[in-house]
Design a protein around this motif. Structure first.
Motif, PDB file in Angstrom:
ATOM      1  N   ARG A 120      -5.018   5.004  -1.513  1.00 49.63           N
ATOM      2  CA  ARG A 120      -6.260   4.489  -2.090  1.00 49.63           C
ATOM      3  C   ARG A 120      -6.035   3.173  -2.824  1.00 49.63           C
ATOM      4  O   ARG A 120      -6.986   2.509  -3.210  1.00 49.63           O
ATOM      5  CB  ARG A 120      -6.851   5.500  -3.069  1.00 49.63           C
ATOM      6  CG  ARG A 120      -7.373   6.753  -2.440  1.00 49.63           C
ATOM      7  CD  ARG A 120      -7.952   7.705  -3.458  1.00 49.63           C
ATOM      8  NE  ARG A 120      -8.756   6.996  -4.436  1.00 49.63           N
ATOM      9  CZ  ARG A 120      -9.091   7.489  -5.621  1.00 49.63           C
ATOM     10  NH1 ARG A 120      -8.685   8.673  -5.975  1.00 49.63           N
ATOM     11  NH2 ARG A 120      -9.832   6.792  -6.452  1.00 49.63           N
TER      12      ARG A 120
ATOM     13  N   HIS B 280      -0.035   7.030  -2.204  1.00 45.36           N
ATOM     14  CA  HIS B 280      -1.361   6.785  -2.784  1.00 45.36           C
ATOM     15  C   HIS B 280      -2.088   5.712  -1.974  1.00 45.36           C
ATOM     16  O   HIS B 280      -2.250   4.584  -2.436  1.00 45.36           O
ATOM     17  CB  HIS B 280      -1.242   6.338  -4.243  1.00 45.36           C
ATOM     18  CG  HIS B 280      -0.546   7.328  -5.114  1.00 45.36           C
ATOM     19  ND1 HIS B 280      -1.144   8.489  -5.525  1.00 45.36           N
ATOM     20  CD2 HIS B 280       0.702   7.331  -5.626  1.00 45.36           C
ATOM     21  CE1 HIS B 280      -0.292   9.171  -6.260  1.00 45.36           C
ATOM     22  NE2 HIS B 280       0.839   8.504  -6.338  1.00 45.36           N
TER      23      HIS B 280
ATOM     24  N   THR C 183       0.866  -1.170   0.000  1.00 43.52           N
ATOM     25  CA  THR C 183       0.000   0.000   0.000  1.00 43.52           C
ATOM     26  C   THR C 183       0.908   1.227   0.000  1.00 43.52           C
ATOM     27  O   THR C 183       1.459   1.592   1.034  1.00 43.52           O
ATOM     28  CB  THR C 183      -0.917   0.042   1.239  1.00 43.52           C
ATOM     29  OG1 THR C 183      -1.625  -1.194   1.325  1.00 43.52           O
ATOM     30  CG2 THR C 183      -1.902   1.178   1.173  1.00 43.52           C
TER      31      THR C 183
ATOM     32  N   VAL D 204      -8.778  -0.570  -5.453  1.00 40.74           N
ATOM     33  CA  VAL D 204      -8.892   0.880  -5.583  1.00 40.74           C
ATOM     34  C   VAL D 204     -10.061   1.332  -4.717  1.00 40.74           C
ATOM     35  O   VAL D 204     -11.172   0.823  -4.874  1.00 40.74           O
ATOM     36  CB  VAL D 204      -9.132   1.297  -7.055  1.00 40.74           C
ATOM     37  CG1 VAL D 204      -9.251   2.809  -7.167  1.00 40.74           C
ATOM     38  CG2 VAL D 204      -8.036   0.767  -7.953  1.00 40.74           C
ATOM     39  N   ARG D 205      -9.816   2.243  -3.815  1.00 37.07           N
ATOM     40  CA  ARG D 205     -10.871   2.750  -2.927  1.00 37.07           C
ATOM     41  C   ARG D 205     -11.396   4.084  -3.450  1.00 37.07           C
ATOM     42  O   ARG D 205     -10.615   4.950  -3.840  1.00 37.07           O
ATOM     43  CB  ARG D 205     -10.323   2.942  -1.524  1.00 37.07           C
ATOM     44  CG  ARG D 205      -9.941   1.662  -0.857  1.00 37.07           C
ATOM     45  CD  ARG D 205      -9.331   1.937   0.522  1.00 37.07           C
ATOM     46  NE  ARG D 205      -8.694   0.767   1.028  1.00 37.07           N
ATOM     47  CZ  ARG D 205      -7.468   0.367   0.710  1.00 37.07           C
ATOM     48  NH1 ARG D 205      -6.759   1.065  -0.140  1.00 37.07           N
ATOM     49  NH2 ARG D 205      -6.954  -0.718   1.218  1.00 37.07           N
TER      50      ARG D 205
END
Length: 65
Positions: free
Chosen positions: A38, A36, A32, A63-64
């Motif tokens: 997300r 970034h 992660t 992808v959040r």
């Protein structure tokens, strides 16, 4: 189970059932990026414990929104 191993990397382990009597597990790393958060990138290796003893690799991207 997830364990932080340092920097932006997490060690992941899970057990699962596919159908009655067939179980499996997989283990790998999740990256992660701090720049970034997300996004997650996963690389896992696993197996099922059946008559074929199947082995597999899993690549994942989350992808959040």
């Amino acid at each position: 189970v997830e364990v932080d191993v340092g920097w932006d990397v997490t060690l992941m382990m899970e057990a699962f059932g596919r159908q009655p009597g067939v179980i499996g597990n997989q283990m790998g790393l999740r990256y992660t990026p701090a720049a970034h958060p997300r996004f997650d990138f996963d690389l896992l290796v696993g197996t099922t414990y059946d008559e074929l003893n199947t082995k597999f690799f899993t690549l994942g991207v989350t992808v959040r929104f």
